[in-house]
Design a protein around this motif. Structure first.
Motif, PDB file in Angstrom:
ATOM      1  N   LYS A  35       0.611 -37.220 -11.836  1.00 19.39           N
ATOM      2  CA  LYS A  35       0.468 -38.396 -12.690  1.00 19.39           C
ATOM      3  C   LYS A  35      -0.925 -39.005 -12.554  1.00 19.39           C
ATOM      4  O   LYS A  35      -1.539 -39.425 -13.551  1.00 19.39           O
ATOM      5  CB  LYS A  35       1.535 -39.427 -12.332  1.00 19.39           C
ATOM      6  CG  LYS A  35       1.543 -40.656 -13.220  1.00 19.39           C
ATOM      7  CD  LYS A  35       2.674 -41.590 -12.858  1.00 19.39           C
ATOM      8  CE  LYS A  35       2.688 -42.808 -13.770  1.00 19.39           C
ATOM      9  NZ  LYS A  35       3.823 -43.718 -13.452  1.00 19.39           N
ATOM     10  N   ARG A  36      -1.434 -39.052 -11.325  1.00 18.64           N
ATOM     11  CA  ARG A  36      -2.786 -39.591 -11.121  1.00 18.64           C
ATOM     12  C   ARG A  36      -3.837 -38.703 -11.780  1.00 18.64           C
ATOM     13  O   ARG A  36      -4.805 -39.205 -12.365  1.00 18.64           O
ATOM     14  CB  ARG A  36      -3.064 -39.740  -9.631  1.00 18.64           C
ATOM     15  CG  ARG A  36      -2.417 -40.981  -9.007  1.00 18.64           C
ATOM     16  CD  ARG A  36      -2.896 -41.203  -7.579  1.00 18.64           C
ATOM     17  NE  ARG A  36      -2.325 -40.210  -6.675  1.00 18.64           N
ATOM     18  CZ  ARG A  36      -1.153 -40.350  -6.063  1.00 18.64           C
ATOM     19  NH1 ARG A  36      -0.419 -41.437  -6.266  1.00 18.64           N
ATOM     20  NH2 ARG A  36      -0.708 -39.415  -5.237  1.00 18.64           N
ATOM     21  N   LEU A  89      -3.365 -36.830 -14.403  1.00 17.49           N
ATOM     22  CA  LEU A  89      -3.229 -37.062 -15.840  1.00 17.49           C
ATOM     23  C   LEU A  89      -3.917 -38.362 -16.235  1.00 17.49           C
ATOM     24  O   LEU A  89      -4.645 -38.419 -17.245  1.00 17.49           O
ATOM     25  CB  LEU A  89      -1.747 -37.097 -16.215  1.00 17.49           C
ATOM     26  CG  LEU A  89      -1.412 -37.350 -17.687  1.00 17.49           C
ATOM     27  CD1 LEU A  89      -1.956 -36.237 -18.568  1.00 17.49           C
ATOM     28  CD2 LEU A  89       0.106 -37.483 -17.872  1.00 17.49           C
ATOM     29  N   GLY A  90      -3.718 -39.402 -15.449  1.00 18.69           N
ATOM     30  CA  GLY A  90      -4.356 -40.682 -15.749  1.00 18.69           C
ATOM     31  C   GLY A  90      -5.869 -40.614 -15.673  1.00 18.69           C
ATOM     32  O   GLY A  90      -6.570 -41.221 -16.491  1.00 18.69           O
ATOM     33  N   ASN A 133       5.522 -31.899 -12.000  1.00 17.86           N
ATOM     34  CA  ASN A 133       5.718 -32.623 -13.256  1.00 17.86           C
ATOM     35  C   ASN A 133       5.261 -34.070 -13.074  1.00 17.86           C
ATOM     36  O   ASN A 133       5.726 -34.765 -12.170  1.00 17.86           O
ATOM     37  CB  ASN A 133       7.199 -32.579 -13.650  1.00 17.86           C
ATOM     38  CG  ASN A 133       7.433 -33.057 -15.074  1.00 17.86           C
ATOM     39  OD1 ASN A 133       6.838 -34.020 -15.529  1.00 17.86           O
ATOM     40  ND2 ASN A 133       8.324 -32.378 -15.779  1.00 17.86           N
ATOM     41  N   SER A 134       4.376 -34.521 -13.947  1.00 12.47           N
ATOM     42  CA  SER A 134       3.821 -35.870 -13.798  1.00 12.47           C
ATOM     43  C   SER A 134       4.847 -36.970 -14.058  1.00 12.47           C
ATOM     44  O   SER A 134       4.573 -38.141 -13.796  1.00 12.47           O
ATOM     45  CB  SER A 134       2.618 -36.057 -14.725  1.00 12.47           C
ATOM     46  OG  SER A 134       3.011 -35.894 -16.072  1.00 12.47           O
ATOM     47  N   SER A 135       6.020 -36.598 -14.576  1.00 10.58           N
ATOM     48  CA  SER A 135       7.083 -37.593 -14.783  1.00 10.58           C
ATOM     49  C   SER A 135       7.973 -37.746 -13.551  1.00 10.58           C
ATOM     50  O   SER A 135       8.829 -38.642 -13.518  1.00 10.58           O
ATOM     51  CB  SER A 135       7.950 -37.193 -15.983  1.00 10.58           C
ATOM     52  OG  SER A 135       7.196 -37.181 -17.171  1.00 10.58           O
ATOM     53  N   THR A 193       6.579 -32.038 -21.762  1.00 11.66           N
ATOM     54  CA  THR A 193       5.798 -32.127 -20.527  1.00 11.66           C
ATOM     55  C   THR A 193       4.326 -31.841 -20.807  1.00 11.66           C
ATOM     56  O   THR A 193       3.984 -30.841 -21.431  1.00 11.66           O
ATOM     57  CB  THR A 193       6.330 -31.122 -19.491  1.00 11.66           C
ATOM     58  OG1 THR A 193       7.708 -31.405 -19.247  1.00 11.66           O
ATOM     59  CG2 THR A 193       5.537 -31.205 -18.192  1.00 11.66           C
ATOM     60  N   GLN A 208       3.637 -37.641  -8.385  1.00 15.11           N
ATOM     61  CA  GLN A 208       2.689 -38.743  -8.499  1.00 15.11           C
ATOM     62  C   GLN A 208       1.243 -38.265  -8.416  1.00 15.11           C
ATOM     63  O   GLN A 208       0.343 -38.853  -9.034  1.00 15.11           O
ATOM     64  CB  GLN A 208       2.979 -39.795  -7.421  1.00 15.11           C
ATOM     65  CG  GLN A 208       4.318 -40.509  -7.610  1.00 15.11           C
ATOM     66  CD  GLN A 208       4.442 -41.143  -8.988  1.00 15.11           C
ATOM     67  OE1 GLN A 208       3.710 -42.079  -9.308  1.00 15.11           O
ATOM     68  NE2 GLN A 208       5.343 -40.621  -9.813  1.00 15.11           N
ATOM     69  N   GLN A 255       7.312 -38.858 -22.974  1.00 19.75           N
ATOM     70  CA  GLN A 255       5.906 -38.653 -22.617  1.00 19.75           C
ATOM     71  C   GLN A 255       4.969 -39.294 -23.643  1.00 19.75           C
ATOM     72  O   GLN A 255       5.360 -39.584 -24.776  1.00 19.75           O
ATOM     73  CB  GLN A 255       5.597 -37.157 -22.495  1.00 19.75           C
ATOM     74  CG  GLN A 255       6.303 -36.442 -21.368  1.00 19.75           C
ATOM     75  CD  GLN A 255       7.697 -35.985 -21.740  1.00 19.75           C
ATOM     76  OE1 GLN A 255       8.176 -36.220 -22.843  1.00 19.75           O
ATOM     77  NE2 GLN A 255       8.359 -35.288 -20.808  1.00 19.75           N
ATOM     78  N   GLN A 313       9.095 -38.653  -9.688  1.00 21.98           N
ATOM     79  CA  GLN A 313       8.795 -39.811  -8.845  1.00 21.98           C
ATOM     80  C   GLN A 313       8.360 -39.438  -7.433  1.00 21.98           C
ATOM     81  O   GLN A 313       7.861 -40.289  -6.699  1.00 21.98           O
ATOM     82  CB  GLN A 313      10.034 -40.712  -8.762  1.00 21.98           C
ATOM     83  CG  GLN A 313      10.438 -41.320 -10.097  1.00 21.98           C
ATOM     84  CD  GLN A 313       9.306 -42.122 -10.735  1.00 21.98           C
ATOM     85  OE1 GLN A 313       8.734 -43.008 -10.104  1.00 21.98           O
ATOM     86  NE2 GLN A 313       8.975 -41.802 -11.979  1.00 21.98           N
TER      87      GLN A 313
END
Length: 380
Positions: free
Chosen positions: A42-43, A45-46, A30-32, A234, A39, A226, A34
């Motif tokens: 998250k990267r 997704l970014g 999950n990109s949320s 999500t 992470q 989100q 920590q």
């Protein structure tokens, strides 16, 4: 098979599948979260958001990922309307929006909202004088498609944007059929919000985006942290990566548009020559390069599609199927086309896989299958 239904959906490109697979297998956290795997997600997704922004001419913060264009459309209309000033409670759509979007218009009207529809002319083009007359100080939002999914007619987005600004109204553009087929730059299009869908440009189904101009107020319709609090839930990371990969593959859209326009024109002229009863709608107005909307006299579209299927050709009808059978296209109805002609509508939508050999094959075979239907003394 000769696939001529690209306006309905497109096959996912091999590069898109290749980009999605590692995310499905390795970057599944999950990109949320920590922790490290979160992470990593998250990267990813970014990075996908940055690619979407780069290709579409917007800022990464202006990209809101959704489950597709339908959700993006609803988020834009309901969200912008909810954020509008108290005195602005009217919404304006075009009369030829996608059938699903017009259902939203009816739902708003049923809920007591004032809703107006901009008419189109017999050639399928938007009536700009009527649009100007409808835009008053009580209008919160104008929602307009960039290109019609049936006729392919290009809508005057720049002109409507100017009219909307003059009236103090927001402009939402459904660019589902436009992006990937015509050059697009969000920073220059004049809209406050733009919807798109991945599966129309060789990406996966179930993912799309709403581009929302920075500083424009929007009330979220799905609550959550989100997407900067604008769309809860999500993120579907594999599909989002697929959307970004599909956009990254577009390259010079103008070159492909020119190629498809040449093929489309060859198809239309060949059919008109072989079958004089052929009529092409919107042939002389600006339209998508790969869309051809036509009829063969008033031959039933079901009969025509059956014969196309015999040839291994996938095309579609301009009619919306219901439990009671087929209904005439609301787009053609808005253009004033009689019901018997509208029920004969066939849409060929060309795409990346379409070749001159495909068009030649169709021209060499379809007239022979249809011609006997105009002569009842011969067997079809």
């Amino acid at each position: 098979m000769i696939y001529l239904d690209h306006n309905a959906t497109t096959p996912p490109a091999p590069e898109v599948l290749a980009a999605m697979l590692p995310v499905l297998s390795d970057v599944w956290a999950n990109s949320s979260s920590q922790h490290g795997p979160g992470q990593d997600a998250k990267r990813a997704l970014g990075a996908a958001r940055a690619t979407v922004a780069r290709v579409l001419g917007c800022k990464p913060a202006e990209v809101i990922f959704t489950s597709g264009a339908t959700e993006a459309n609803h988020l834009a209309v309901r969200g912008l309307l909810a954020a509008a000033a108290p005195g602005r409670r009217r919404v304006v759509f075009s009369s030829v929006e996608h059938a699903g979007h017009l259902r939203l218009a009816r739902a708003l009207r049923d809920a007591g909202m004032a809703v107006d529809l901009i008419p189109v002319r017999p050639d399928g083009q938007l009536d700009l004088a009527a649009a100007q007359a409808l835009l008053g100080p009580d209008v919160a939002l104008v929602s307009l498609m960039a290109a019609n999914n049936e006729t392919g007619v290009l809508m005057p987005v720049a002109e409507v944007a100017e009219l909307s600004r003059a009236a103090g109204a927001r402009l939402h553009v459904d660019a589902t059929q436009f992006i990937g087929k015509q050059p697009f730059d969000f920073s220059r299009c004049g809209a406050d919000a733009v919807s798109l869908s991945a599966h129309k440009l060789h990406g996966p189904k179930g993912v799309g985006a709403l581009l929302l101009r920075q500083g424009v107020a929007l009330v979220p319709q799905t609550l959550g942290s989100q997407e900067r609090g604008r769309r809860g839930g999500t993120e579907n990371l594999p599909a989002i990566v697929g959307l970004a990969a599909a956009l990254d593959l577009l390259g010079d859209v103008s070159l492909e548009a020119a190629r498809l326009a040449t093929l489309r024109d060859a198809l239309e002229s060949g059919l008109c020559q072989a079958l004089p009863a052929t009529h092409v709608w919107c042939q002389n107005v600006p339209r998508l390069p790969g869309t051809s909307y036509l009829r063969f006299g008033t031959l039933s579209v079901d009969v025509v599609l059956q014969r196309l299927d015999r040839l291994g050709v996938a095309a579609s009808s301009g009619a919306a199927c219901s439990s009671g059978g087929s209904e005439p296209s609301h787009v053609l109805g808005a253009m004033g086309v009689p019901a018997d002609e509208a029920l004969a509508a066939v849409r060929f939508s060309l795409g990346r896989s379409t070749t001159l050999a495909n068009v030649t094959t169709l021209l060499n075979t379809l007239p022979a299958l249809l011609e006997p239907l105009f002569n009842p003394t011969r067997n079809p």
